[in-house]
Structures are given as C-alpha cells and as structure tokens.
Design a protein around this motif. Structure first.
Motif, PDB file in Angstrom:
ATOM      1  N   GLN A 130      -2.201   0.665  -4.633  1.00  0.00           N
ATOM      2  CA  GLN A 130      -1.342  -0.312  -4.085  1.00  0.00           C
ATOM      3  C   GLN A 130      -0.587  -1.174  -5.334  1.00  0.00           C
ATOM      4  O   GLN A 130      -1.049  -0.983  -6.237  1.00  0.00           O
ATOM      5  CB  GLN A 130      -2.555  -1.470  -3.655  1.00  0.00           C
ATOM      6  N   ARG A 139      -2.778   5.151   1.063  1.00  0.00           N
ATOM      7  CA  ARG A 139      -3.536   4.381   0.429  1.00  0.00           C
ATOM      8  C   ARG A 139      -4.472   4.761  -0.617  1.00  0.00           C
ATOM      9  O   ARG A 139      -5.325   4.200  -1.002  1.00  0.00           O
ATOM     10  CB  ARG A 139      -4.800   3.973   1.630  1.00  0.00           C
ATOM     11  N   TRP A 154       0.883  -1.477  -0.033  1.00  0.00           N
ATOM     12  CA  TRP A 154       0.052  -0.127   0.035  1.00  0.00           C
ATOM     13  C   TRP A 154       0.778   1.528  -0.037  1.00  0.00           C
ATOM     14  O   TRP A 154       1.906   1.231   0.601  1.00  0.00           O
ATOM     15  CB  TRP A 154      -0.838   0.074   1.278  1.00  0.00           C
TER      16      TRP A 154
END
Length: 437
Positions: free
Chosen positions: A148, A145, A141
């Motif tokens: 990914q 976030r 990640w």
C-alpha cells in the motif's frame, strides 16, 4: 516519492513461504517446492509493486458548509474521482480540525476505472471559532494487496463555528403577547398601553377610559380608542465580559457560551421591537460593534463574536465603562454581562456610577448552578457542614453586593446560566413598558 508499505497479503505470503521452508528442513523434496514458490512469489510481489506506482492518484474535493453551529451535527462530503484506466482500492481519511468530533472515518472504498464516489461523514463542533482543514490522506492498495502507498494530499479549507442560535426562530414565535408566557417571559402591560401613539381604532372590551379619544368619538359617533406601542428607535449595548470567570462550565457549555446564547436571544427580540443593538467586549479582548437596527444585525453580531473565547485576564469594569462613554454618546440601555463576585463590588459600583450619568444600566450575572445543587442535600459530616456554611456565606455576600447595586437604581439580575436568556428578555420588556429608557 513515498516508500511502499507492506500489505496484509505480503505478510501472509511470507508466512506461507516460511512454513514451506520449515517443511523442507524435515523433508528434502519440499526444498525444491520452496525455491520455486519463493521465485514466483518474488516476481509477483515486484510486479504488484511496479503496477502500484503506475497507478494515478484519485482526485479528491471537499464539500461542506463554511459556517456551522456549535454542538450540532453537520455533514461533510468528499468527492473522489478515479481518472485512471485501472480500478483502485484505498482507505481514505480526512484531516479535520481537532475542535470537531467526526463519525464515519476512515472509509474503505473501491472505485472502477474512470469511476467516482461521494463519501459523507458527520462532524460535531466542540468549540466556537475559525478552524482549518489540513488535507486528506490516502492508503492506496496494490492490485493483489501486497503493498500500500501512503499519499498526503493538501486540501486546505476553513470552517467557522458559530454559537447555536437555532432557538431564535422559536423565540420569534414566542415573542408575541399570546406566546411569551409559555417560556416564562411575561409582558406586563396590555396591548395598546405602550408609550408611543400607534393608531386610532374602535373601542374594545377591556380598554381603559384613558384610551378613549373623545373628540374622534363625538365626530363619528362611535367609541374610539387610542392604541399605543412600546417606544422604538432605542439602543441596547451589551458590555460583554471575556475574562477568566466566564470559563466556568455548566450543562456542558462555558458561562461565556451561555451568555452568547442569551445575548443573541435578546438581540433578536430587541431588533423585532425596532431597537438598535450594539456590543462592546472587555476583560482581555476588546471588540466594538456600534448599535444598528435591522435583522442583518444578528449576522453582524455573530461575525463579531463567533471566534471570541474567554481569556485568563481579570475584568476591568471601570476601564470598560470609560471606553464605552468615549465610543457612544447617545442614551442607551447598557447591559453588563459577567460573573460577578462580592469582591468586585467597589469597582463595579464605580463603573456603574460612570455609566449612569448618561445611560440606563442593567447588570446581569451568572450564578454557578453547583452552588444551589450543593445546598439541596443536608450535610452529614463536619466537612459537608463547613462547605454548606461557606456557600451560604458566599451567597449572602453576593446578595448584599446586588442589593447595593439595586439601591443605586441599577437593574440587577443574578441567575443560573440556563435562565439568563429568559431573565434578560423579561427585564428588557419591563424596561420598555416602564418608559425608563
């Protein structure tokens, strides 16, 4: 280079920007807010993507037992080391063999800079054999976030799944005069009444008159008895069927796996008795292990059969007997392990006839447990009555085939798979006590 995958935070950000755009369509001052927010969001998202590709990939090592028993839970560990100066968050998945059932994957983990962690998950083997680990997979990640990144790391490994013989140490305890009867194994002669002379000792209550050594008694003026033991240095050879009938299943295991468990139990008892144990397979797979003594022989047998699976070929008993006669000359106890049907009678009798010229033969067959279960309930209609009648006819034909073998002087055992081990040990101890071998 792997392409980035949008993360959950990116979708939330896009949803927020979309909401601002909708508000701007109704209230014009919100358009400026939307434009500023969109620009800041784009800069933040691109910066997050840039930082993601600057991060190093954690190092991963796998720790596990190379050999595990069938159907027993074992732990596999993954050692993860973050060499980067930045913390990292990721989802980790191990690509274990399909023949294993796993619990505890995937794992979500966060590691500090220069940190490490040990991840453990449980596996249970569903089938014997040799299997390969392919590698591990990481979903790394980004810091916020928005993204990914998928990494597939080659981390090859090999694992061997053996038959579960955890009961063998228990059998070793039971394989004495005092404990065998606890599991249905009956040793008929009393201690000191075997075939080979063992030692002289003082007379004990219960010794027969034939055991008394009158010369030693008169010399030392005490009643002295001769103690005997079962004959040692004999040989047992298993003739193991690997044909299609051994694929039938009872109590969660194939008949082949039940047979392997019984084979190992008897091998352990025979080796403790000082005998040598060997193995010859037939019916699609031909493997030969010459008879050997010593406890290390158990491991040798395991290495020979752990990856062996029943095939689709029909068993050729006559060819198996001929091959064994060529390979082994010394008189031995030959134990044929199979799932015998009445149509095998002629061929099996011919094979037994060949083996009997040199060896003592024991035929052990597995009977499907479903046959006896179907006979427990009385039929309630014509269909069930016909099925019950067919089962009775089949069992009668099967019994007649075994009676013909017994009339040839062959020791025959026909039992359900779960009872095979005990029946084989009883037969073996009876043969040892009788001196037939």
């Amino acid at each position: 280079m792997t392409l980035p995958i949008p993360g959950t935070s990116l979708y939330k950000l896009l949803a927020a920007l979309t909401l601002l755009a909708l508000l701007g369509s109704f209230w014009s001052p919100m358009i400026l807010v939307w434009q500023v927010a969109s620009g800041c969001a784009m800069i933040l998202v691109l910066l997050d993507l840039f930082l993601l590709y600057q991060r190093g990939i954690p190092e991963i090592n796998r720790e596990y037992q190379n050999s595990i028993p069938l159907g027993v839970k074992r732990t596999i560990s993954l050692i993860v080391i973050n060499h980067s100066k930045y913390p990292c968050t990721f989802d980790l998945y191990d690509h274990y063999p399909l023949e294993l059932e796993a619990q505890g994957l995937p794992v979500h983990l966060s590691l500090p800079a220069d940190g490490n962690a040990k991840i453990q998950y449980q596996v249970t083997a569903k089938a014997r054999g040799k299997y390969e680990f392919i590698g591990v997979q990481l979903h790394l990640w980004s810091r916020w976030r928005f993204w990914q990144r998928d990494y597939r790391m080659s981390l090859a490994g090999e694992i061997h799944v053996y038959p579960n013989f955890a009961a063998i140490p228990h059998i070793a305890l039971l394989a004495t005069d005092n404990f065998l009867s606890q599991m249905g194994i009956i040793k008929k002669p009393r201690r000191g009444q075997g075939q080979d002379f063992h030692q002289l000792r003082e007379y004990r209550e219960g010794d027969s008159m034939r055991q008394i050594d009158w010369k030693a008694t008169s010399r030392i003026r005490k009643v002295i008895s001769r103690e005997y033991q079962d004959e040692r240095d004999q040989e047992i050879i298993f003739l193991l069927d690997c044909g299609h009938r051994m694929r039938a299943r009872d109590a969660g295991l194939s008949h082949f796996d039940h047979t392997l468990n019984a084979l190992l139990m008897l091998s352990y008892v025979a080796l403790r008795q000082g005998d040598a144990v060997g193995l010859n397979t037939f019916g699609g797979s031909s493997r030969w292990a010459s008879p050997k003594k010593g406890h290390h022989t158990i491991q040798s047998l395991l290495n020979t059969v752990y990856d062996l699976q029943p095939g689709t070929a029909a068993p050729d008993y006559t060819q198996a007997a001929s091959d064994l006669l060529v390979r082994h000359k010394k008189r031995s106890l030959v134990i044929i392990l199979s799932n015998i049907r009445d149509e095998d009678n002629a061929e099996l009798q011919a094979a037994v006839g060949l083996l009997k010229r040199r060896h003592l033969v024991l035929v052990a067959s597995l009977r499907e447990k479903a046959l006896d279960q179907n006979l427990q309930d009385a039929p309630i209609d014509m269909t069930e009555a016909l099925r019950t009648s067919a089962i009775h006819h089949y069992l009668q034909e099967r019994k007649a085939a075994f009676d013909r073998l017994s009339n040839q002087g062959v020791i025959a055992v026909d039992v359900e798979p779960q009872q095979l081990g005990v029946s084989l040990i009883n037969s073996y101890l009876g043969i040892k006590a009788s001196g037939k071998l």
